[in-house]
Design a protein around this motif. Structure first.
Motif, PDB file in Angstrom:
ATOM      1  N   LEU A 124      14.183   7.490   8.418  1.00  0.00           N
ATOM      2  CA  LEU A 124      14.245   7.023   7.034  1.00  0.00           C
ATOM      3  C   LEU A 124      14.131   5.503   6.939  1.00  0.00           C
ATOM      4  N   GLY A 125      14.800   4.775   7.845  1.00  0.00           N
ATOM      5  CA  GLY A 125      14.773   3.312   7.798  1.00  0.00           C
ATOM      6  C   GLY A 125      13.365   2.737   7.939  1.00  0.00           C
ATOM      7  N   PRO A 126      12.634   3.089   9.009  1.00  0.00           N
ATOM      8  CA  PRO A 126      11.262   2.572   9.128  1.00  0.00           C
ATOM      9  C   PRO A 126      10.348   3.002   7.989  1.00  0.00           C
ATOM     10  N   LEU A 127      10.536   4.221   7.470  1.00  0.00           N
ATOM     11  CA  LEU A 127       9.697   4.667   6.359  1.00  0.00           C
ATOM     12  C   LEU A 127       9.945   3.836   5.111  1.00  0.00           C
ATOM     13  N   VAL A 128      11.199   3.482   4.855  1.00  0.00           N
ATOM     14  CA  VAL A 128      11.514   2.639   3.698  1.00  0.00           C
ATOM     15  C   VAL A 128      10.878   1.261   3.857  1.00  0.00           C
ATOM     16  N   ARG A 129      10.931   0.709   5.076  1.00  0.00           N
ATOM     17  CA  ARG A 129      10.327  -0.609   5.313  1.00  0.00           C
ATOM     18  C   ARG A 129       8.806  -0.566   5.202  1.00  0.00           C
ATOM     19  N   MET A 130       8.223   0.612   5.398  1.00  0.00           N
ATOM     20  CA  MET A 130       6.768   0.740   5.348  1.00  0.00           C
ATOM     21  C   MET A 130       6.245   0.939   3.925  1.00  0.00           C
ATOM     22  N   VAL A 131       7.123   1.204   2.959  1.00  0.00           N
ATOM     23  CA  VAL A 131       6.707   1.505   1.589  1.00  0.00           C
ATOM     24  C   VAL A 131       5.816   0.412   0.992  1.00  0.00           C
ATOM     25  N   PRO A 132       6.201  -0.883   1.014  1.00  0.00           N
ATOM     26  CA  PRO A 132       5.332  -1.887   0.376  1.00  0.00           C
ATOM     27  C   PRO A 132       3.971  -2.036   1.046  1.00  0.00           C
ATOM     28  N   TYR A 133       3.864  -1.687   2.330  1.00  0.00           N
ATOM     29  CA  TYR A 133       2.587  -1.820   3.034  1.00  0.00           C
ATOM     30  C   TYR A 133       1.662  -0.635   2.769  1.00  0.00           C
ATOM     31  N   LEU A 134       2.233   0.527   2.457  1.00  0.00           N
ATOM     32  CA  LEU A 134       1.415   1.702   2.180  1.00  0.00           C
ATOM     33  C   LEU A 134       0.961   1.775   0.717  1.00  0.00           C
ATOM     34  N   LEU A 135       1.699   1.130  -0.180  1.00  0.00           N
ATOM     35  CA  LEU A 135       1.367   1.205  -1.607  1.00  0.00           C
ATOM     36  C   LEU A 135      -0.016   0.644  -1.917  1.00  0.00           C
ATOM     37  N   PRO A 136      -0.429  -0.529  -1.385  1.00  0.00           N
ATOM     38  CA  PRO A 136      -1.806  -0.983  -1.664  1.00  0.00           C
ATOM     39  C   PRO A 136      -2.865  -0.020  -1.141  1.00  0.00           C
ATOM     40  N   GLN A 137      -2.602   0.646  -0.023  1.00  0.00           N
ATOM     41  CA  GLN A 137      -3.571   1.610   0.501  1.00  0.00           C
ATOM     42  C   GLN A 137      -3.704   2.804  -0.445  1.00  0.00           C
ATOM     43  N   ALA A 138      -2.579   3.259  -1.000  1.00  0.00           N
ATOM     44  CA  ALA A 138      -2.631   4.370  -1.951  1.00  0.00           C
ATOM     45  C   ALA A 138      -3.412   3.974  -3.205  1.00  0.00           C
ATOM     46  N   LEU A 139      -3.174   2.772  -3.719  1.00  0.00           N
ATOM     47  CA  LEU A 139      -3.915   2.295  -4.893  1.00  0.00           C
ATOM     48  C   LEU A 139      -5.392   2.113  -4.579  1.00  0.00           C
ATOM     49  N   GLN A 140      -5.691   1.695  -3.360  1.00  0.00           N
ATOM     50  CA  GLN A 140      -7.082   1.505  -2.955  1.00  0.00           C
ATOM     51  C   GLN A 140      -7.890   2.789  -3.104  1.00  0.00           C
ATOM     52  N   PHE A 141      -7.297   3.923  -2.761  1.00  0.00           N
ATOM     53  CA  PHE A 141      -7.999   5.207  -2.881  1.00  0.00           C
ATOM     54  C   PHE A 141      -7.921   5.764  -4.299  1.00  0.00           C
ATOM     55  N   ALA A 142      -6.862   5.442  -5.044  1.00  0.00           N
ATOM     56  CA  ALA A 142      -6.631   6.084  -6.340  1.00  0.00           C
ATOM     57  C   ALA A 142      -7.417   5.448  -7.482  1.00  0.00           C
ATOM     58  N   VAL A 143      -7.631   4.142  -7.458  1.00  0.00           N
ATOM     59  CA  VAL A 143      -8.200   3.447  -8.620  1.00  0.00           C
ATOM     60  C   VAL A 143      -9.606   3.922  -8.985  1.00  0.00           C
ATOM     61  N   PRO A 144     -10.573   4.010  -8.048  1.00  0.00           N
ATOM     62  CA  PRO A 144     -11.920   4.445  -8.467  1.00  0.00           C
ATOM     63  C   PRO A 144     -11.940   5.850  -9.073  1.00  0.00           C
ATOM     64  N   GLY A 145     -11.259   6.810  -8.442  1.00  0.00           N
ATOM     65  CA  GLY A 145     -11.231   8.160  -8.980  1.00  0.00           C
ATOM     66  C   GLY A 145     -10.536   8.242 -10.322  1.00  0.00           C
ATOM     67  N   THR A 146      -9.470   7.463 -10.483  1.00  0.00           N
ATOM     68  CA  THR A 146      -8.751   7.452 -11.761  1.00  0.00           C
ATOM     69  C   THR A 146      -9.608   6.882 -12.877  1.00  0.00           C
ATOM     70  N   MET A 147     -10.369   5.824 -12.577  1.00  0.00           N
ATOM     71  CA  MET A 147     -11.247   5.231 -13.591  1.00  0.00           C
ATOM     72  C   MET A 147     -12.314   6.226 -14.023  1.00  0.00           C
ATOM     73  N   LEU A 148     -12.870   6.973 -13.076  1.00  0.00           N
ATOM     74  CA  LEU A 148     -13.867   7.986 -13.421  1.00  0.00           C
ATOM     75  C   LEU A 148     -13.249   9.114 -14.241  1.00  0.00           C
ATOM     76  N   LEU A 149     -12.044   9.541 -13.874  1.00  0.00           N
ATOM     77  CA  LEU A 149     -11.380  10.617 -14.603  1.00  0.00           C
ATOM     78  C   LEU A 149     -11.097  10.224 -16.050  1.00  0.00           C
ATOM     79  N   ALA A 150     -10.593   9.012 -16.265  1.00  0.00           N
ATOM     80  CA  ALA A 150     -10.298   8.558 -17.621  1.00  0.00           C
ATOM     81  C   ALA A 150     -11.573   8.445 -18.454  1.00  0.00           C
ATOM     82  N   THR A 151     -12.634   7.937 -17.848  1.00  0.00           N
ATOM     83  CA  THR A 151     -13.895   7.762 -18.586  1.00  0.00           C
ATOM     84  C   THR A 151     -14.491   9.104 -19.000  1.00  0.00           C
TER      85      THR A 151
END
Length: 445
Positions: A96-123
């Motif tokens: 749990l400890g290392p996973l919590v410390r990894m949260v801020p580093y994984l969030l940009p990667q998740a947004l990197q994959f989510a933004v293009p598909g989300t923009m297409l879905l909304a449009t």
């Protein structure tokens, strides 16, 4: 008397009717005049009415687009983030400890994959619903071009694309390096959990095999340590061993009991024996940083460094050849003597090509948002699907089958030097041209 009053009343009614018909005929004639002769007041009223209609529709489209984009972005980012976090937990056995410390580093990667598909879905959702409700037909009947309803979305997609470029840069540089740093700092628990599960652990230059794990004690371990690429590896066996991570000193300490060492030096050490390994050399990132992990601001200096390295190696090879010819030492001109320099030059050329390609990769990946929107708007209008996901899947399937293979093919060819780095944009260009062709159909028909 009554007859005179009746005739006077009829005369007044007839006069009123003639006046009304005259006014109506005048208005009809006025409206039937050519555009150049119509009164300016009518032009101003018509233009004001059209402008007001365009503003209302534009405001409606943007408000709907923002709402769906933010809602779906939150949900899609959460799903991708949970998947990335679960993968790290399973593959590396993180607690749990290392996973919590990894949260801020994984969030940009998740947004990197989510933004293009989300923009297409909304449009596709917004414009598909507009077309299904015949609002696009109504706007065209009022003389409003479909471009008037699409340019605000294109401007928004452009701004989102710039933000996506920044997200890509943060995710592949700061995010990945931070993720690897958390793994290094947690290497003790990661190694023990992986040894318990698989009986083996390998990371960079270190490889450990054990018979079993009792608590934190490794029973009958075999440790292989490659200190250098050309050096003979160290092979260490013992009755048991324990791992201790020292993040502040950037060290991993392995304590052996009754150790047998073979390699560059062979010896036997009864009792306890400690072997200290530097953490920086335990992962590929610590040995040689990949060009894909550099930030955009670091790529320019890195290119200069590779050019200087290549020039220095070529000068050394030229000096070596001149000295060999002067002294008559022809062995120094043979293939074996020149091989290290040629390998160093080839490695510098490959890295230099990677550094030249990487900025195009980041920008093309970010502006995939705009390319997706340019296709999504006209296709969703043509298909006239009011369902939330119908138009999205109709647009995303060709993108999945065409855009991403084109991107990977052009990227690999550019990295190998077979194509100029600008060809990384080839997939974006194909989508943009397809979107313009579909939009031409929307405007004409």
């Amino acid at each position: 008397m009554q007859a005179r009053n009746w005739r006077a009343c009829r005369a007044r009614v007839a006069g009123t009717g003639r006046a009304a018909r005259s006014t109506q005929l005048a208005e009809t004639a006025e409206l039937s005049l050519p555009n150049s002769r119509q009164p300016k007041a009518l032009d101003r009223r018509g233009a004001s009415r059209d402008y007001l209609a365009v503003r209302i529709l534009t405001r409606y489209v943007l408000s709907e687009l923002f709402g769906i984009f933010l809602l779906t972005l939150s949900g899609m980012t959460a799903m991708i983030f949970v998947g990335l976090l679960g993968r790290e937990a399973v593959e590396n056995g993180l607690g749990l400890g290392p996973l919590v410390r990894m949260v801020p580093y994984l969030l940009p990667q998740a947004l990197q994959f989510a933004v293009p598909g989300t923009m297409l879905l909304a449009t596709t959702s917004v414009y598909g619903r507009l077309a299904a409700n015949n609002e696009m037909v109504a706007a065209k009947s009022m003389g409003i071009s479909p471009w008037a309803l699409t340019w605000p979305t294109l401007v928004l997609a452009t701004l989102v694309s710039f933000a996506a470029v920044l997200l890509n840069d943060i995710a592949v540089s700061w995010g990945r390096l931070g993720q690897q740093q958390v793994l290094l700092e947690s290497i003790e628990s990661v190694a023990i959990n992986r040894l318990k599960t698989h009986g083996t652990y390998s990371d960079g230059k270190l490889r450990i095999n054990v018979r079993r794990v009792d608590g934190k004690r490794l029973v009958q371990p075999t440790v292989v340590w490659q200190s250098g690429s050309d050096d003979e590896p160290w092979n260490i066996t013992a009755d048991w061993a324990e791992l201790e991570s020292r993040p502040k000193q950037s060290q991993l300490v392995i304590r052996f009991f009754n150790v047998l060492v073979s390699g560059q030096v062979n010896f036997i050490e009864p009792g306890l024996y400690e072997h200290v390994l530097p953490l920086e050399e335990l992962t590929p990132a610590g040995q040689s940083r990949s060009p894909s992990n550099y930030a955009l601001s670091e790529i320019g200096p890195a290119q200069t460094e590779q050019v200087n390295l290549k020039d220095r190696v070529e000068q050394e090879m030229t000096t070596q050849a001149a000295y060999a010819m002067l002294t008559g030492d022809l062995q120094q001109l043979g293939h074996d003597a020149w091989l290290p320099g040629q390998l160093a030059i080839g490695d510098a050329d490959y890295k230099l090509q990677r550094f030249r390609t990487e900025p195009h990769r980041r920008w093309a990946g970010g502006f995939s948002c705009l390319a997706f929107v340019m296709v999504g708007i006209p296709v969703s209008i043509i298909m006239r699907k009011g369902e939330f996901l119908a138009s999205f899947f109709i647009c995303f399937l060709p993108i999945l089958l065409a855009y991403y293979p084109l991107l990977m093919l052009s990227l690999d060819q550019a990295k190998d030097g077979n194509l100029p780095p600008i060809f990384v944009w080839f997939g974006n260009g194909v989508l943009a041209l397809a979107g313009l062709w579909f939009m031409r159909r929307v405007v004409r028909y």
